[in-house]
Design a protein around this motif. Structure first.
Motif, PDB file in Angstrom:
ATOM      1  N   ALA A 111       0.750  -1.417  -0.135  1.00  0.00           N
ATOM      2  CA  ALA A 111       0.024  -0.205   0.092  1.00  0.00           C
ATOM      3  C   ALA A 111       0.971   1.290   0.177  1.00  0.00           C
ATOM      4  N   SER A 112       1.857   1.389   0.624  1.00  0.00           N
ATOM      5  CA  SER A 112       2.738   2.325   0.780  1.00  0.00           C
ATOM      6  C   SER A 112       3.591   2.672  -0.577  1.00  0.00           C
ATOM      7  N   GLN A 117      -2.682   4.643   4.548  1.00  0.00           N
ATOM      8  CA  GLN A 117      -3.607   5.763   5.398  1.00  0.00           C
ATOM      9  C   GLN A 117      -2.670   6.122   6.764  1.00  0.00           C
ATOM     10  N   GLY A 118      -2.209   7.400   6.406  1.00  0.00           N
ATOM     11  CA  GLY A 118      -1.767   7.929   7.870  1.00  0.00           C
ATOM     12  C   GLY A 118      -0.347   7.458   8.253  1.00  0.00           C
ATOM     13  N   GLY A 119       0.180   6.384   7.319  1.00  0.00           N
ATOM     14  CA  GLY A 119       1.403   5.905   7.562  1.00  0.00           C
ATOM     15  C   GLY A 119       1.256   4.762   8.652  1.00  0.00           C
ATOM     16  N   ARG A 120       0.090   4.314   8.796  1.00  0.00           N
ATOM     17  CA  ARG A 120      -0.070   3.137   9.815  1.00  0.00           C
ATOM     18  C   ARG A 120      -0.163   1.895   9.297  1.00  0.00           C
ATOM     19  N   LEU A 121       0.221   0.921   9.846  1.00  0.00           N
ATOM     20  CA  LEU A 121       0.022  -0.406   9.469  1.00  0.00           C
ATOM     21  C   LEU A 121      -1.396  -0.870   9.281  1.00  0.00           C
TER      22      LEU A 121
END
Length: 265
Positions: free
Chosen positions: A11-12, A18-22
């Motif tokens: 996804a990255s 989203q928001g740099g969260r796992l």
């Protein structure tokens, strides 16, 4: 955690994190049948993962399967088999993870009414053979379960709730996955679908009655080497869902019932 990390990394790279969260939710991707090969397998000037990689560790759902371009569908052979997809462009050669559960749906023919004399078109049953032939044999050979579903009538909608609902099935699946995680903790596999070679032989070899049935079916159904291996994996999974220690004849028989038999030439 490792799977969440893998999904989040894809996804990255795609720019959708989203928001740099796992992300701890398994992906579900359902591209339209007009999707191009690049959209499905990856590409672009700055190569980005396609739908098959965005569905890594989750579900890739292809509705109206024969409506996809044949070349686009055949581009899925490598990722289905290897769990990765290699994208080669003039300016880059990139390999993305693509370990997906492929789920596809299709009508039996273009009009969708095969088997209903009142509604079927004038070309039935030839239209069904032509329509289904739009999906190549090698791709179908990579799909483990082929299930024909009858049309739902209004009377079906008012039937009582089935004895085993989705929550109960989900619980059995979770138990089977936990069992497989324990089984393969010391080898390079996480589930039966990833087991290969000696590992598959060690854990999925059927009993004597199951071996005889599988040998007979391999000849009668003209199973490819890939099909034979996939029957073993499915039989092992069926046994896991039933809570059985070993793979028996009944598990092999059910696995074979889901295979699409090769047409006679």
């Amino acid at each position: 955690m490792p799977e969440a990390l893998e999904v989040s990394m894809v996804a990255s790279v795609a720019g959708t994190l989203q928001g740099g969260r796992l992300t701890r939710t398994r992906p579900f991707r359902s591209p339209h049948h007009s999707a191009s090969m690049a959209a499905l397998t990856g590409g672009g000037l700055k190569v980005k993962p396609g739908e098959v990689s965005l569905a890594h560790m989750g579900v890739l759902f292809l509705d109206e399967l024969p409506e996809f371009q044949r070349a686009v569908l055949d581009s899925l052979r490598q990722p289905i088999e290897a769990g990765v997809v290699s994208v080669a462009r003039a300016n880059a050669h990139v390999t993305f993870p693509a370990r997906v559960q492929l789920v596809a749906a299709m009508n039996p023919c273009r009009c969708g009414h095969l088997g209903d004399p009142a509604l079927a078109c004038a070309r039935a049953p030839r239209c069904a053979a032509d329509y289904q032939a739009k999906v190549s044999g090698p791709l179908l050979d990579r799909i483990d379960l082929h299930v024909e579903v009858q049309s739902v009538t209004a009377a079906d909608l008012v039937l009582d709730r089935p004895a085993e609902g989705s929550a109960e099935v989900a619980a059995r699946v979770a138990e089977a996955r936990a069992l497989q995680a324990t089984r393969y903790r010391d080898v390079a596999a996480r589930t039966n679908a990833e087991a290969e070679g000696d590992v598959l032989t060690a854990y999925a070899a059927p009993d004597e009655a199951g071996r005889k049935l599988l040998a007979q079916a391999a000849e009668a159904m003209r199973l490819s080497a890939r099909g034979y291996t996939r029957v073993l994996r499915v039989a092992r999974t069926i046994a896991d869902l039933a809570g059985a220690d070993g793979v028996g004849r009944i598990h092999v028989a059910e696995a074979l019932s889901y295979r699409r038999q090769a047409p006679r030439s």
